[in-house]
Structure formats: C-alpha cells, structure tokens
Design a protein around this motif. Structure first.
Motif, PDB file in Angstrom:
ATOM      1  N   ALA A 156       6.940  -4.299  -2.046  1.00 30.39           N
ATOM      2  CA  ALA A 156       7.665  -3.045  -2.311  1.00 30.39           C
ATOM      3  C   ALA A 156       7.748  -2.629  -3.771  1.00 30.39           C
ATOM      4  CB  ALA A 156       9.062  -3.138  -1.717  1.00 30.39           C
ATOM      5  N   GLU A 157       6.621  -2.674  -4.474  1.00 30.18           N
ATOM      6  CA  GLU A 157       6.632  -2.118  -5.836  1.00 30.18           C
ATOM      7  C   GLU A 157       6.712  -0.606  -5.773  1.00 30.18           C
ATOM      8  OE1 GLU A 157       5.677  -0.171  -9.291  1.00 30.18           O
ATOM      9  OE2 GLU A 157       4.263  -0.175  -7.630  1.00 30.18           O
ATOM     10  N   GLU A 158       6.044  -0.007  -4.783  1.00 29.23           N
ATOM     11  CA  GLU A 158       5.943   1.459  -4.735  1.00 29.23           C
ATOM     12  C   GLU A 158       7.285   2.141  -4.505  1.00 29.23           C
ATOM     13  OE1 GLU A 158       3.605   3.178  -5.673  1.00 29.23           O
ATOM     14  OE2 GLU A 158       1.815   1.928  -5.602  1.00 29.23           O
ATOM     15  N   THR A 159       8.245   1.428  -3.919  1.00 27.41           N
ATOM     16  CA  THR A 159       9.571   2.012  -3.754  1.00 27.41           C
ATOM     17  C   THR A 159      10.506   1.517  -4.855  1.00 27.41           C
ATOM     18  OG1 THR A 159      10.138   0.213  -2.249  1.00 27.41           O
ATOM     19  CG2 THR A 159       9.365   2.254  -1.235  1.00 27.41           C
ATOM     20  N   GLY A 181       0.832  -1.195   0.000  1.00 30.80           N
ATOM     21  CA  GLY A 181       0.000   0.000   0.000  1.00 30.80           C
ATOM     22  C   GLY A 181       0.865   1.243   0.000  1.00 30.80           C
ATOM     23  N   LEU A 182       0.223   2.393   0.193  1.00 32.32           N
ATOM     24  CA  LEU A 182       0.921   3.685   0.104  1.00 32.32           C
ATOM     25  C   LEU A 182       0.685   4.511   1.360  1.00 32.32           C
ATOM     26  CD1 LEU A 182      -0.014   4.637  -3.552  1.00 32.32           C
ATOM     27  CD2 LEU A 182       2.321   4.583  -2.667  1.00 32.32           C
ATOM     28  N   PRO A 183       1.626   5.437   1.659  1.00 31.07           N
ATOM     29  CA  PRO A 183       1.414   6.344   2.797  1.00 31.07           C
ATOM     30  C   PRO A 183       0.410   7.445   2.441  1.00 31.07           C
ATOM     31  CG  PRO A 183       3.535   6.786   1.770  1.00 31.07           C
ATOM     32  CD  PRO A 183       2.952   5.600   1.058  1.00 31.07           C
ATOM     33  N   ALA A 208      -3.918   2.632  -2.203  1.00 32.90           N
ATOM     34  CA  ALA A 208      -4.323   3.682  -3.140  1.00 32.90           C
ATOM     35  C   ALA A 208      -3.876   3.379  -4.560  1.00 32.90           C
ATOM     36  CB  ALA A 208      -3.747   5.024  -2.684  1.00 32.90           C
ATOM     37  N   CYS A 209      -3.142   2.268  -4.747  1.00 43.13           N
ATOM     38  CA  CYS A 209      -2.699   1.933  -6.108  1.00 43.13           C
ATOM     39  C   CYS A 209      -3.352   0.641  -6.587  1.00 43.13           C
ATOM     40  CB  CYS A 209      -1.175   1.831  -6.166  1.00 43.13           C
ATOM     41  SG  CYS A 209      -0.524   2.053  -7.844  1.00 43.13           S
ATOM     42  N   GLY A 210      -4.234   0.074  -5.758  1.00 43.38           N
ATOM     43  CA  GLY A 210      -4.976  -1.114  -6.202  1.00 43.38           C
ATOM     44  C   GLY A 210      -4.187  -2.407  -6.136  1.00 43.38           C
ATOM     45  N   HIS A 211      -3.102  -2.450  -5.365  1.00 47.91           N
ATOM     46  CA  HIS A 211      -2.337  -3.693  -5.289  1.00 47.91           C
ATOM     47  C   HIS A 211      -3.132  -4.782  -4.564  1.00 47.91           C
ATOM     48  CE1 HIS A 211       1.703  -1.335  -5.931  1.00 47.91           C
ATOM     49  NE2 HIS A 211       0.791  -1.061  -6.822  1.00 47.91           N
ATOM     50  N   ASP A 212      -4.144  -4.354  -3.777  1.00 46.98           N
ATOM     51  CA  ASP A 212      -5.057  -5.337  -3.182  1.00 46.98           C
ATOM     52  C   ASP A 212      -5.890  -6.036  -4.265  1.00 46.98           C
ATOM     53  OD1 ASP A 212      -6.243  -2.895  -3.689  1.00 46.98           O
ATOM     54  OD2 ASP A 212      -7.415  -2.824  -1.833  1.00 46.98           O
ATOM     55  N   ASN A 255      -5.096   6.186  -9.583  1.00 50.11           N
ATOM     56  CA  ASN A 255      -4.178   5.540  -8.665  1.00 50.11           C
ATOM     57  C   ASN A 255      -3.367   6.595  -7.889  1.00 50.11           C
ATOM     58  OD1 ASN A 255      -4.707   4.005 -11.167  1.00 50.11           O
ATOM     59  ND2 ASN A 255      -3.699   2.356 -10.086  1.00 50.11           N
ATOM     60  N   HIS A 256      -3.148   6.345  -6.637  1.00 52.00           N
ATOM     61  CA  HIS A 256      -2.408   7.187  -5.679  1.00 52.00           C
ATOM     62  C   HIS A 256      -3.263   8.317  -5.106  1.00 52.00           C
ATOM     63  CE1 HIS A 256       1.976   5.832  -6.647  1.00 52.00           C
ATOM     64  NE2 HIS A 256       1.101   4.865  -6.800  1.00 52.00           N
ATOM     65  N   SER A 257      -4.491   8.501  -5.597  1.00 50.61           N
ATOM     66  CA  SER A 257      -5.384   9.506  -5.006  1.00 50.61           C
ATOM     67  C   SER A 257      -6.016   8.931  -3.739  1.00 50.61           C
ATOM     68  CB  SER A 257      -6.476   9.863  -6.023  1.00 50.61           C
ATOM     69  OG  SER A 257      -7.622  10.352  -5.346  1.00 50.61           O
TER      70      SER A 257
END
Ligand SMILES: [Zn+2]
Ligand SMILES: [Zn+2]
Length: 419
Positions: free
Chosen positions: A135-138, A79-81, A100-104, A379-381
């Motif tokens: 850790a895709e987001e990083t 997920g995202l912060p 917030a990026c739909g990785h779920d 995504n990310h909103s």
C-alpha cells in the motif's frame, strides 16, 4: 557498458521470470497476497527469518551474520487501478489493475539483492533486513507496518535504503541530498448550501458558486502565501455538485491535493486551506460549517546528507562516472520516510533509470533530457513500460552495493560461522 555488476545468469533468468509473473498479476494496495506469498517463499528458501502479515500483507526477511550495523532495504509491492495499454507480452491479466508505477521492478530487485547478499554472507558482517511494504500508492502501507509493531518484531535499522524506478535512461541512477520527494496531503472537502429551485436563488445558498469561489481562492495560496524561494503545488482534482440545470443542490464536494517539501510550508498550507474553506463558506452564508477530511498523507522524503555522501560512491560504482545524477526535487511522493522516521534512522532513497536509452539518444543538455523524458510514458501511465535490461540488473546491484557500504566488512574468519 562495463560497469553493470556481474550477475549469475541463473539468478538473472529467475528474476526476469519472476518480474514478468508479478507484472502479469498486479494486486491493489493492501491486497498484495499473491505477491507476498512469492516473496516469503523466496526469502525462506534463502534462509532468512521471515515474518508475514505485517500491516496486513507486509513481509520482512532478516538475515543475521555476526556483529555490525543493521541495514534495512525496502521495496513496495502494490499495483494501481489502471487498465494496461503497453501491449507487452507479459501485460497484466487482471482487469483494471496494472503495475503502472513499477513496484514489480522494486520487488524483483530486492529479491535479487536479498539473494546476492545471502550468497555473499562471508563478505559482510551485521544484520540485513529486507522489507516488502504494502500500500505505497495509498500512502498507508508504511504506517500500517509501523502501527503493526514492525520494529518490535524485526531489528531496528541503522539506515533505511530504497529505490524507485523512474523514466530516466536505464543505466543511470539519480540521488539527491535533502528533500527529494514531496510531502503529499489529500483532502475531501464538503461545502454546505441550501438547495432549491434554480429560478429562485434568493431562497437558497448556492454551493456551486461557493465551490467555484473556494477553488479560485485556494489557487492564490501558493502564489500569494508561499515565498518565492519555497515551492508547493495545490491541485483541486475533483469538484462534484448538482444533478440538473434548474436545481440548486445543497452541497458540493472538492478533492484537493497539496505537494510540498518544507515542513513549515506544509503546515502553513494545511492551515490556510482550512481558513479559506471556512471563510468562503461564511461569505456565502453557508448554513453549516464545511467538513474537511484528510484522506491521504505522507511526509516528504528527506535524504540524510551524510548518508547520501556515504552511499554515493557505492551507487556510482554500479553505473559508472557521470551516470549518477541529481534529479532535482521530485513532486511525486513516497511513504518510505515513515519507516525511517519510525526507526529514527537516516534515509537514502534514489531513482533507478528504467527508460529505453534509445529515447534519449542525442540528448545531452538538461533541456534536451527533460524534453526526452516528457515524451515517454511515465509512472502511472497505462503505457508505462520500463525496459527489463539493464534496469533489473542495475536495480539489484544498486541495492546490494548500498547495503554492503553500510554493513561492516567481514571480520577475520567471519566466514567460518556460515550455516
Ligand atoms: Zn505510484
Ligand atoms: Zn511508486
């Protein structure tokens, strides 16, 4: 719509419950412990050989069923912060963290495909590898799995397949041959000045002016050094210096991100950033050379042309004619290409529509569809909320159909060796 693959009601119910549970309990990059536990338990129950803790929290399931190719399906888990503002009944219960990026969605769909393919083992032959990546987001998770011996621990695939949910209408998929997602490169740049009193600039080297000049000069790189037919984005997302109006500080810090598709353009821009930053520091009489620290990097997602050709019909079979579109190059980034490169395997990565189709009603031209897309949270909103149905069903069916396309058809009597 008639094209959505049939799914067992019990499986769909269990997937929806799991999706809501994952959405309620998002975890940040490399801390996906709860998620990994849910995944490992699910795969174990299906009879997969399960390896956990690859690249800290990565989970991989392997299902061997006779001779044939090895196919890897990938989902990311983090997920995202972001503080969720969707108002959904199953909104995040974790302060300041959100899917917030739909990785779920990705995790849920891959669990669904793992279930469908395990249940239908008699229909295919080969080895199925399902990889749940942290850790895709990083942009670190894929490399972390590779560095942790991923392909020494699980079979090396002949193809890597995956998907990302996007604000396209639910009921559509999007696939593009060649460069599909941009390469991303982020840097922290420290510029050095010599601090002093704001009233006596002649006794200082002002890093604020140096930073301002550097930002403006950096903004000429894409416009003046990248060919018209090529493309790139350069953003300075943060500029930090100073504390008080009458103090000249001794340093300034820039955070910069570059997106590109072509490896030559990427290499040129990385060199050019270093050149400009050093030259501006020299021009300002900086007492020390600048420090340029790479903080994040992922190569472009380049879809294999033959692989796309081979997968296209399978995906179109899931959504129906005209519902598999070419999204054009996306400036978003993804580190899935790291897995394919490490395996030496072709990559086919597509977009899964997750937006309420009602938001697109009446939109037929590309312009109208683009405008409709821009009007809904992406995504990310903090308001990003993909619709569950038919997104989950189509996400499961797309992964299943694509995997079946690459696995061998069951050999005669292949079903007899079922455990
Ligand atoms: Zn993201
Ligand atoms: Zn993502």
């Amino acid at each position: 719509m008639g094209y959505v693959a049939e799914m067992d009601d019990a499986l769909l119910g269990r997937l929806t419950t799991t999706y809501r549970d994952l959405h309620r309990h998002p975890e940040l990059s490399s801390a996906e412990h709860r998620t990994a536990g849910i995944v490992a338990a699910w795969l174990g129950e299906l009879g997969y050989e399960v390896t956990t803790g690859i690249g800290v929290t990565g989970v991989v399931g392997v299902l061997r069923h006779g001779e044939g190719p090895t196919v890897l399906l990938r989902a990311d888990m983090d997920g995202l912060p972001v503080t969720e503002a969707t108002g959904l009944a199953y909104a995040s219960t974790v302060d300041g963290v959100m899917h917030a990026c739909g990785h779920d969605v990705h995790v849920t769909c891959l669990l669904g495909a793992a279930s469908e393919l395990a249940a239908d083992r008699a229909g295919w032959s080969g080895t199925l590898v399902v990889a749940f990546q942290p850790a895709e987001e990083t942009a670190r998770g894929a490399q972390a799995m590779v560095d942790d011996g991923l392909f020494a621990r699980v079979p090396r695939p002949d193809v890597v397949l995956g998907q990302h949910v996007a604000p396209l209408p639910a009921g559509t998929l999007a696939l593009r041959s060649g460069p599909a997602f941009a390469a991303t490169d982020s840097f922290k740049i420290t510029l050095h000045g010599a601090g002093g009193h704001g009233s006596r600039p002649e006794a200082t080297v002002d890093p604020v002016v140096l930073a301002a000049a550097t930002v403006l000069r950096l903004q000429t790189l894409v416009s003046r050094e990248v060919a018209g037919g090529d493309t790139a984005v350069l953003t300075v997302g943060a500029i930090n210096a100073g504390t008080k109006a009458n103090i000249i500080p001794d340093r300034a810090e820039l955070l910069l991100n570059i997106r590109s598709y072509d490896p030559t353009v990427r290499a040129h821009l990385l060199d050019a950033v270093a050149r400009v930053v050093r030259a501006e520091s020299d021009a300002s009489r900086s007492p020390r050379p600048p420090e340029i620290e790479a903080i994040e990097a992922a190569p472009a997602v380049v879809n294999d042309a033959a692989g796309v050709l081979r997968t296209r019909a399978a995906l179109e079979g899931v959504v129906g004619p005209g519902r598999l579109v070419d999204p054009g190059p996306v400036t978003g980034s993804e580190d899935v290409g790291v897995l394919a490169a490490a395996a030496g395997a072709p990559l086919v990565f597509w977009l899964l529509g997750g937006a309420d189709p009602a938001a697109f009603r009446g939109a037929t031209t590309v312009d109208e569809i683009t405008r409709a897309m821009a009007a809904i949270p992406s995504n990310h909103s903090p308001s990003y909320a993909p619709v569950e149905d038919p997104t989950l069903r189509i996400g499961v069916a797309a992964l299943t159909a694509a995997a079946r396309e690459w696995l061998a058809a069951a050999s005669m009597g292949g079903g007899a060796e079922l455990p």
